[in-house]
Motif scaffolding. Structure first.
Motif, PDB file in Angstrom:
ATOM      1  N   ASN A  33      57.168  26.639  42.344  1.00 50.45           N
ATOM      2  CA  ASN A  33      56.367  26.754  41.120  1.00 50.45           C
ATOM      3  C   ASN A  33      55.598  25.476  40.784  1.00 50.45           C
ATOM      4  N   PRO A  34      54.695  25.060  41.684  1.00 51.10           N
ATOM      5  CA  PRO A  34      53.924  23.844  41.389  1.00 51.10           C
ATOM      6  C   PRO A  34      53.045  24.038  40.154  1.00 51.10           C
ATOM      7  N   THR A  35      52.781  22.924  39.509  1.00 53.55           N
ATOM      8  CA  THR A  35      51.941  22.934  38.309  1.00 53.55           C
ATOM      9  C   THR A  35      50.623  22.205  38.516  1.00 53.55           C
ATOM     10  N   ALA A  36      50.464  21.545  39.672  1.00 54.22           N
ATOM     11  CA  ALA A  36      49.215  20.837  39.959  1.00 54.22           C
ATOM     12  C   ALA A  36      48.935  20.910  41.459  1.00 54.22           C
ATOM     13  N   TRP A  37      47.647  20.986  41.773  1.00 55.27           N
ATOM     14  CA  TRP A  37      47.216  21.112  43.168  1.00 55.27           C
ATOM     15  C   TRP A  37      46.105  20.091  43.435  1.00 55.27           C
ATOM     16  N   ASN A  38      46.174  19.487  44.582  1.00 50.12           N
ATOM     17  CA  ASN A  38      45.152  18.510  44.963  1.00 50.12           C
ATOM     18  C   ASN A  38      44.767  18.784  46.420  1.00 50.12           C
ATOM     19  N   TRP A  39      43.605  19.417  46.607  1.00 50.43           N
ATOM     20  CA  TRP A  39      43.124  19.794  47.936  1.00 50.43           C
ATOM     21  C   TRP A  39      42.109  18.769  48.438  1.00 50.43           C
ATOM     22  N   THR A  40      42.094  18.585  49.760  1.00 54.21           N
ATOM     23  CA  THR A  40      41.072  17.751  50.401  1.00 54.21           C
ATOM     24  C   THR A  40      40.465  18.536  51.553  1.00 54.21           C
ATOM     25  N   PHE A  41      39.117  18.617  51.560  1.00 48.43           N
ATOM     26  CA  PHE A  41      38.399  19.422  52.557  1.00 48.43           C
ATOM     27  C   PHE A  41      37.310  18.583  53.228  1.00 48.43           C
ATOM     28  N   PRO A  42      37.616  17.798  54.251  1.00 47.64           N
ATOM     29  CA  PRO A  42      36.557  17.085  54.979  1.00 47.64           C
ATOM     30  C   PRO A  42      35.529  18.080  55.528  1.00 47.64           C
ATOM     31  N   GLY A  43      34.257  17.780  55.313  1.00 44.28           N
ATOM     32  CA  GLY A  43      33.196  18.662  55.790  1.00 44.28           C
ATOM     33  C   GLY A  43      32.863  19.803  54.862  1.00 44.28           C
ATOM     34  N   THR A  55      37.507  27.954  46.510  1.00 47.51           N
ATOM     35  CA  THR A  55      36.549  28.494  47.478  1.00 47.51           C
ATOM     36  C   THR A  55      35.624  27.364  47.908  1.00 47.51           C
ATOM     37  N   ILE A  56      35.520  27.168  49.229  1.00 47.31           N
ATOM     38  CA  ILE A  56      34.798  26.026  49.793  1.00 47.31           C
ATOM     39  C   ILE A  56      33.725  26.539  50.748  1.00 47.31           C
ATOM     40  N   ILE A  57      32.583  25.857  50.769  1.00 45.42           N
ATOM     41  CA  ILE A  57      31.487  26.204  51.681  1.00 45.42           C
ATOM     42  C   ILE A  57      31.339  25.097  52.724  1.00 45.42           C
ATOM     43  N   TYR A  58      31.257  25.510  53.996  1.00 42.86           N
ATOM     44  CA  TYR A  58      31.042  24.576  55.105  1.00 42.86           C
ATOM     45  C   TYR A  58      29.642  24.818  55.670  1.00 42.86           C
ATOM     46  N   ASN A  59      28.804  23.780  55.600  1.00 46.07           N
ATOM     47  CA  ASN A  59      27.406  23.906  56.024  1.00 46.07           C
ATOM     48  C   ASN A  59      27.114  23.288  57.381  1.00 46.07           C
ATOM     49  N   THR A  60      28.061  22.541  57.916  1.00 44.99           N
ATOM     50  CA  THR A  60      27.822  21.800  59.157  1.00 44.99           C
ATOM     51  C   THR A  60      28.900  22.125  60.172  1.00 44.99           C
ATOM     52  N   GLY A  61      28.479  22.297  61.418  1.00 50.83           N
ATOM     53  CA  GLY A  61      29.426  22.604  62.479  1.00 50.83           C
ATOM     54  C   GLY A  61      30.404  21.473  62.726  1.00 50.83           C
ATOM     55  N   GLY A  62      31.610  21.835  63.160  1.00 51.36           N
ATOM     56  CA  GLY A  62      32.632  20.840  63.460  1.00 51.36           C
ATOM     57  C   GLY A  62      34.019  21.438  63.321  1.00 51.36           C
ATOM     58  N   THR A  63      35.022  20.615  63.587  1.00 48.06           N
ATOM     59  CA  THR A  63      36.420  21.006  63.423  1.00 48.06           C
ATOM     60  C   THR A  63      37.019  20.136  62.325  1.00 48.06           C
ATOM     61  N   TYR A  64      37.636  20.769  61.332  1.00 51.10           N
ATOM     62  CA  TYR A  64      38.004  20.059  60.115  1.00 51.10           C
ATOM     63  C   TYR A  64      39.481  20.229  59.761  1.00 51.10           C
ATOM     64  N   ASP A  65      40.045  19.145  59.207  1.00 52.38           N
ATOM     65  CA  ASP A  65      41.403  19.170  58.668  1.00 52.38           C
ATOM     66  C   ASP A  65      41.372  19.729  57.243  1.00 52.38           C
ATOM     67  N   SER A  78      53.236  17.370  50.216  1.00 54.54           N
ATOM     68  CA  SER A  78      51.904  17.626  50.784  1.00 54.54           C
ATOM     69  C   SER A  78      52.020  18.140  52.209  1.00 54.54           C
ATOM     70  N   ILE A  79      50.958  18.827  52.638  1.00 58.53           N
ATOM     71  CA  ILE A  79      50.845  19.303  54.012  1.00 58.53           C
ATOM     72  C   ILE A  79      49.414  19.059  54.478  1.00 58.53           C
ATOM     73  N   MET A  80      49.286  18.530  55.688  1.00 55.14           N
ATOM     74  CA  MET A  80      47.966  18.335  56.295  1.00 55.14           C
ATOM     75  C   MET A  80      47.907  19.152  57.577  1.00 55.14           C
ATOM     76  N   GLN A  81      46.945  20.066  57.642  1.00 56.40           N
ATOM     77  CA  GLN A  81      46.758  20.894  58.832  1.00 56.40           C
ATOM     78  C   GLN A  81      45.596  20.317  59.640  1.00 56.40           C
ATOM     79  N   PRO A  82      45.894  19.638  60.769  1.00 55.13           N
ATOM     80  CA  PRO A  82      44.805  19.048  61.561  1.00 55.13           C
ATOM     81  C   PRO A  82      44.024  20.128  62.319  1.00 55.13           C
ATOM     82  N   ASN A  83      42.726  19.900  62.433  1.00 52.94           N
ATOM     83  CA  ASN A  83      41.852  20.815  63.194  1.00 52.94           C
ATOM     84  C   ASN A  83      42.059  22.264  62.757  1.00 52.94           C
ATOM     85  N   TYR A  84      42.173  22.453  61.472  1.00 53.91           N
ATOM     86  CA  TYR A  84      42.525  23.768  60.939  1.00 53.91           C
ATOM     87  C   TYR A  84      41.362  24.754  61.023  1.00 53.91           C
ATOM     88  N   LEU A  85      40.158  24.243  60.843  1.00 52.30           N
ATOM     89  CA  LEU A  85      38.991  25.111  60.701  1.00 52.30           C
ATOM     90  C   LEU A  85      37.912  24.696  61.693  1.00 52.30           C
TER      91      LEU A  85
END
Length: 256
Positions: A33-43, A55-65, A78-85
């Motif tokens: 039951n978290p009460t706060a979220w902090n997302w990071t979306f390179p790219g 909801t995030i928009i990706y405009n440039t090709g690449g592989t992102y964490d 925290s969890i970091m998913q490398p090369n997720y997208l």
């Protein structure tokens, strides 16, 4: 005091690969039951969010964490998913053309991200080669079309090329007509032998039929050896014309 279990970050997304621009919705599945979220979306746009399900928009090709940090009363996890997208982009079509005086055109494919290619040479003929070499039978201006395609779409570009084919009947008035080395770097030797005459007129033509060099040579002896220094000329194919009393002979000269 009972605080409760620590939150454990985890998430899923609506997409894990696709073509730019790609819209991705992330869904928080964290426990505790978290009460706060902090997302990071390179790219991504935006590159950070504090929404639970952004909801995030990706405009440039690449592989992102992707990184998600969640907080509840027991602390932060925290969890970091490398090369997720993986984001792909549509191709960009581009080419250059090099033309010689025999109607041969070397097409260099400079397209980006293309998987397949379709050429239309403007005379009714086509090919799917990557970088074709094509021979035109007739002089003229042709519109060449290149379509390049990948999983994300296609792109088209075209160029007009001016093909001038030199097909001239010669009168062979020289017994020896030697030009070496050929191809060359603009420096070459010309050795001529034949019927003596007052002079020979030499003209060097480019692919547009323009005279780029001229010289008159004394030929009273019926023999001459000349060295030419034409290193300032662009790398291309040229035609050397030798004229004597209305008679013509030709040699192709290739400068690299």
């Amino acid at each position: 005091e009972v605080v409760g279990p620590q939150a454990v970050a985890t998430f899923v997304s609506s997409e894990m690969n696709g073509c730019a621009p790609l819209t991705v919705t992330y869904t928080d599945l964290s426990t505790g039951n978290p009460t706060a979220w902090n997302w990071t979306f390179p790219g991504g746009t935006p590159s950070t969010s504090t929404d639970q399900n952004p909801t995030i928009i990706y405009n440039t090709g690449g592989t992102y964490d992707v990184t998600l940090e969640v907080t509840n009363f027991a602390g932060t996890n925290s969890i970091m998913q490398p090369n997720y997208l993986t984001i792909q982009e549509s191709p960009v079509a581009d080419f250059t053309a090099s033309i010689d005086l025999d109607g041969n055109v070397t097409f260099t494919n400079n397209s980006i991200l293309g998987n397949t290619y379709e050429w239309n040479f403007g005379d009714g003929n086509t090919t799917e080669e990557v970088s074709p070499v094509y021979t035109y039978e007739v002089s003229g201006v042709y519109t060449v079309l290149l379509i390049t395609t990948n999983e994300c779409g296609s792109d088209t570009t075209s160029q007009e090329i001016d093909v001038q084919i030199t097909g001239i009947d010669e009168i062979h008035f020289l017994e020896k007509f030697e030009l070496y080395p050929n191809p060359n770097n603009g420096e070459f030797v010309l050795h001529l032998e034949g019927e003596p005459t007052d002079e020979l007129e030499l003209d060097l033509f480019n692919v547009l039929g323009q005279v780029v060099f001229s010289k008159k040579i004394d030929f009273h002896s019926g023999k001459t050896t000349q060295t030419f220094y034409l290193k300032k000329l662009p790398a291309a194919s040229y035609i050397l014309q030798i004229k004597s009393e209305g008679r013509l002979m030709y040699r192709k000269v290739v400068k690299h």
